[in-house]
Design a protein around this motif. Structure first.
Motif, PDB file in Angstrom:
ATOM      1  N   VAL A  34      -2.112  34.643 -19.243  1.00 51.96           N
ATOM      2  CA  VAL A  34      -3.408  34.217 -19.564  1.00 51.96           C
ATOM      3  C   VAL A  34      -4.046  33.484 -18.496  1.00 51.96           C
ATOM      4  O   VAL A  34      -5.097  33.796 -18.135  1.00 51.96           O
ATOM      5  N   ASN A  35      -3.083  32.470 -18.093  1.00 55.96           N
ATOM      6  CA  ASN A  35      -3.591  31.368 -17.280  1.00 55.96           C
ATOM      7  C   ASN A  35      -3.040  31.596 -15.856  1.00 55.96           C
ATOM      8  O   ASN A  35      -1.774  30.889 -16.001  1.00 55.96           O
ATOM      9  N   VAL A  36      -3.304  32.023 -14.974  1.00 51.12           N
ATOM     10  CA  VAL A  36      -2.370  32.244 -13.625  1.00 51.12           C
ATOM     11  C   VAL A  36      -3.216  30.947 -12.797  1.00 51.12           C
ATOM     12  O   VAL A  36      -4.213  31.003 -12.312  1.00 51.12           O
ATOM     13  N   THR A  37      -2.073  29.951 -12.538  1.00 44.55           N
ATOM     14  CA  THR A  37      -2.596  28.843 -11.930  1.00 44.55           C
ATOM     15  C   THR A  37      -2.402  28.875 -10.376  1.00 44.55           C
ATOM     16  O   THR A  37      -1.837  30.017  -9.886  1.00 44.55           O
ATOM     17  N   PRO A  38      -3.013  28.048  -9.606  1.00 45.16           N
ATOM     18  CA  PRO A  38      -2.648  28.135  -8.220  1.00 45.16           C
ATOM     19  C   PRO A  38      -1.420  27.588  -7.682  1.00 45.16           C
ATOM     20  O   PRO A  38      -0.966  28.223  -6.833  1.00 45.16           O
ATOM     21  N   LEU A  39      -0.833  26.948  -8.624  1.00 48.38           N
ATOM     22  CA  LEU A  39       0.824  26.891  -8.449  1.00 48.38           C
ATOM     23  C   LEU A  39       1.564  28.141  -8.715  1.00 48.38           C
ATOM     24  O   LEU A  39       2.511  28.296  -7.807  1.00 48.38           O
ATOM     25  N   LEU A  40       1.037  28.746  -9.470  1.00 48.43           N
ATOM     26  CA  LEU A  40       1.750  30.105  -9.812  1.00 48.43           C
ATOM     27  C   LEU A  40       1.357  31.149  -8.573  1.00 48.43           C
ATOM     28  O   LEU A  40       2.381  32.011  -8.032  1.00 48.43           O
ATOM     29  N   GLY A  41       0.289  31.070  -8.082  1.00 52.50           N
ATOM     30  CA  GLY A  41      -0.159  31.884  -6.822  1.00 52.50           C
ATOM     31  C   GLY A  41       0.646  31.394  -5.463  1.00 52.50           C
ATOM     32  O   GLY A  41       1.134  32.253  -4.694  1.00 52.50           O
ATOM     33  N   THR A  42       0.897  30.111  -5.375  1.00 51.08           N
ATOM     34  CA  THR A  42       1.764  29.601  -4.247  1.00 51.08           C
ATOM     35  C   THR A  42       3.187  30.418  -4.200  1.00 51.08           C
ATOM     36  O   THR A  42       3.776  30.681  -3.619  1.00 51.08           O
ATOM     37  N   HIS A  43       3.528  30.212  -5.674  1.00 53.92           N
ATOM     38  CA  HIS A  43       5.004  30.844  -6.060  1.00 53.92           C
ATOM     39  C   HIS A  43       5.284  32.156  -5.597  1.00 53.92           C
ATOM     40  O   HIS A  43       6.045  32.847  -4.966  1.00 53.92           O
ATOM     41  N   THR A  44       4.240  32.929  -6.086  1.00 51.23           N
ATOM     42  CA  THR A  44       4.072  34.517  -5.775  1.00 51.23           C
ATOM     43  C   THR A  44       3.948  34.654  -4.313  1.00 51.23           C
ATOM     44  O   THR A  44       4.602  35.502  -3.888  1.00 51.23           O
ATOM     45  N   SER A  45       3.201  33.974  -3.530  1.00 51.13           N
ATOM     46  CA  SER A  45       3.145  34.132  -2.146  1.00 51.13           C
ATOM     47  C   SER A  45       4.315  33.812  -1.582  1.00 51.13           C
ATOM     48  O   SER A  45       4.717  34.454  -0.407  1.00 51.13           O
ATOM     49  N   ILE A  46       5.024  32.657  -1.655  1.00 51.19           N
ATOM     50  CA  ILE A  46       6.263  32.418  -1.185  1.00 51.19           C
ATOM     51  C   ILE A  46       7.258  33.430  -1.601  1.00 51.19           C
ATOM     52  O   ILE A  46       8.231  33.692  -0.723  1.00 51.19           O
ATOM     53  N   GLY A  47       7.381  34.039  -2.948  1.00 50.79           N
ATOM     54  CA  GLY A  47       8.255  34.697  -3.388  1.00 50.79           C
ATOM     55  C   GLY A  47       8.355  36.088  -2.596  1.00 50.79           C
ATOM     56  O   GLY A  47       9.385  36.759  -2.411  1.00 50.79           O
ATOM     57  N   ASN A  48       6.931  36.652  -2.029  1.00 53.69           N
ATOM     58  CA  ASN A  48       7.124  37.608  -1.218  1.00 53.69           C
ATOM     59  C   ASN A  48       7.579  37.570   0.232  1.00 53.69           C
ATOM     60  O   ASN A  48       7.652  38.417   0.730  1.00 53.69           O
ATOM     61  N   THR A  49       7.903  36.590   0.587  1.00 55.90           N
ATOM     62  CA  THR A  49       8.362  35.995   2.065  1.00 55.90           C
ATOM     63  C   THR A  49      10.217  36.278   1.811  1.00 55.90           C
ATOM     64  O   THR A  49      10.636  36.315   2.965  1.00 55.90           O
ATOM     65  N   LEU A  50      10.775  36.494   0.817  1.00 54.84           N
ATOM     66  CA  LEU A  50      11.916  36.301   0.718  1.00 54.84           C
ATOM     67  C   LEU A  50      12.738  37.850   1.186  1.00 54.84           C
ATOM     68  O   LEU A  50      13.742  37.837   1.960  1.00 54.84           O
ATOM     69  N   LEU A  51      12.071  38.905   1.037  1.00 55.66           N
ATOM     70  CA  LEU A  51      12.659  40.177   1.118  1.00 55.66           C
ATOM     71  C   LEU A  51      13.005  40.585   2.676  1.00 55.66           C
ATOM     72  O   LEU A  51      14.221  40.990   2.984  1.00 55.66           O
ATOM     73  N   PRO A  52      12.203  40.059   3.632  1.00 59.37           N
ATOM     74  CA  PRO A  52      12.584  40.435   5.133  1.00 59.37           C
ATOM     75  C   PRO A  52      13.708  39.532   5.236  1.00 59.37           C
ATOM     76  O   PRO A  52      14.306  40.016   6.150  1.00 59.37           O
ATOM     77  N   TRP A  53      13.942  38.311   4.934  1.00 62.19           N
ATOM     78  CA  TRP A  53      14.993  37.207   5.227  1.00 62.19           C
ATOM     79  C   TRP A  53      16.071  38.138   4.829  1.00 62.19           C
ATOM     80  O   TRP A  53      17.164  37.961   5.191  1.00 62.19           O
ATOM     81  N   VAL A  54      16.244  38.741   3.440  1.00 62.09           N
ATOM     82  CA  VAL A  54      17.467  39.269   2.683  1.00 62.09           C
ATOM     83  C   VAL A  54      17.645  40.789   3.756  1.00 62.09           C
ATOM     84  O   VAL A  54      19.060  41.070   3.799  1.00 62.09           O
ATOM     85  N   ILE A  55      16.582  41.480   4.038  1.00 56.09           N
ATOM     86  CA  ILE A  55      16.934  42.472   4.661  1.00 56.09           C
ATOM     87  C   ILE A  55      17.804  42.343   6.087  1.00 56.09           C
ATOM     88  O   ILE A  55      18.666  42.954   6.573  1.00 56.09           O
ATOM     89  N   ALA A  56      17.286  41.171   6.727  1.00 60.43           N
ATOM     90  CA  ALA A  56      17.875  40.842   7.877  1.00 60.43           C
ATOM     91  C   ALA A  56      19.275  40.322   7.543  1.00 60.43           C
ATOM     92  O   ALA A  56      20.243  40.576   8.451  1.00 60.43           O
TER      93      ALA A  56
END
Length: 168
Positions: free
Chosen positions: A74-96
């Motif tokens: 119900v409540n998407v906070t800026p902290l959750l947005g930050t978590h989501t943004s950082i979360g999307n950066t892991l896949l390239p590292w794991v592919i490498a």
């Protein structure tokens, strides 16, 4: 296909994330041990790229389950947005990490080992040493990058979940 990312009322994101937190650093540790400790290299063998492959499978699952969970909040906070943004950066590292773990396994098993199948493809000496050093440096960078990113994602996720509980 619309998947219900829930098990017994618990969002699967929570469960999958715990697997990621274990498997990604384990893959990084195995790759580093393979790069810098010959005895570990001999014992780990194919295990290192297989653990890295498990990490490569788990990360997109965690992201998908997280997106499913976020769409139900119900409540998407800026902290959750930050978590989501950082979360999307892991896949390239794991592919490498997976690619260098697989290359590393091939390199030490089929190129540099005594009597290896492709041992004659690259002459002994400076070229082989330089290639090994470059490979080991790429392993180091991908291992550190993936572990640091996991830590940053976990920290931002815990802030997103727990901060409002104690400040309201």
């Amino acid at each position: 296909m619309n998947i219900d990312w829930e098990f017994n009322g618990l969002p699967l994101h929570v469960l999958i994330v715990h697997a990621v937190v274990i498997v990604v650093p384990l893959a990084a540790l195995c790759a580093l041990l393979t790069a810098f400790w010959p005895a570990a290299r001999r014992r780990l063998g194919i295990v290192t790229p297989l653990v890295a492959l498990a990490a490569l499978v788990l990360v997109p699952l965690a992201v998908q389950a997280g997106e499913w969970l976020q769409s139900r909040l119900v409540n998407v906070t800026p902290l959750l947005g930050t978590h989501t943004s950082i979360g999307n950066t892991l896949l390239p590292w794991v592919i490498a990490l997976f690619l260098v773990a697989a290359l590393q396994w091939f390199w030490y098993r089929y190129v540099t080992a005594e009597g290896a199948r492709f041992s004659s493809a690259l002459p002994h000496g400076t070229g082989r040493l330089a290639a090994t050093i470059v490979l080991d440096l790429v392993v180091l960078v991908s291992a550190l990058g993936s572990v640091v990113t996991v830590a940053l994602i976990g920290e931002s996720g815990s802030r997103a979940v727990w901060t409002d509980l104690f400040t309201s």
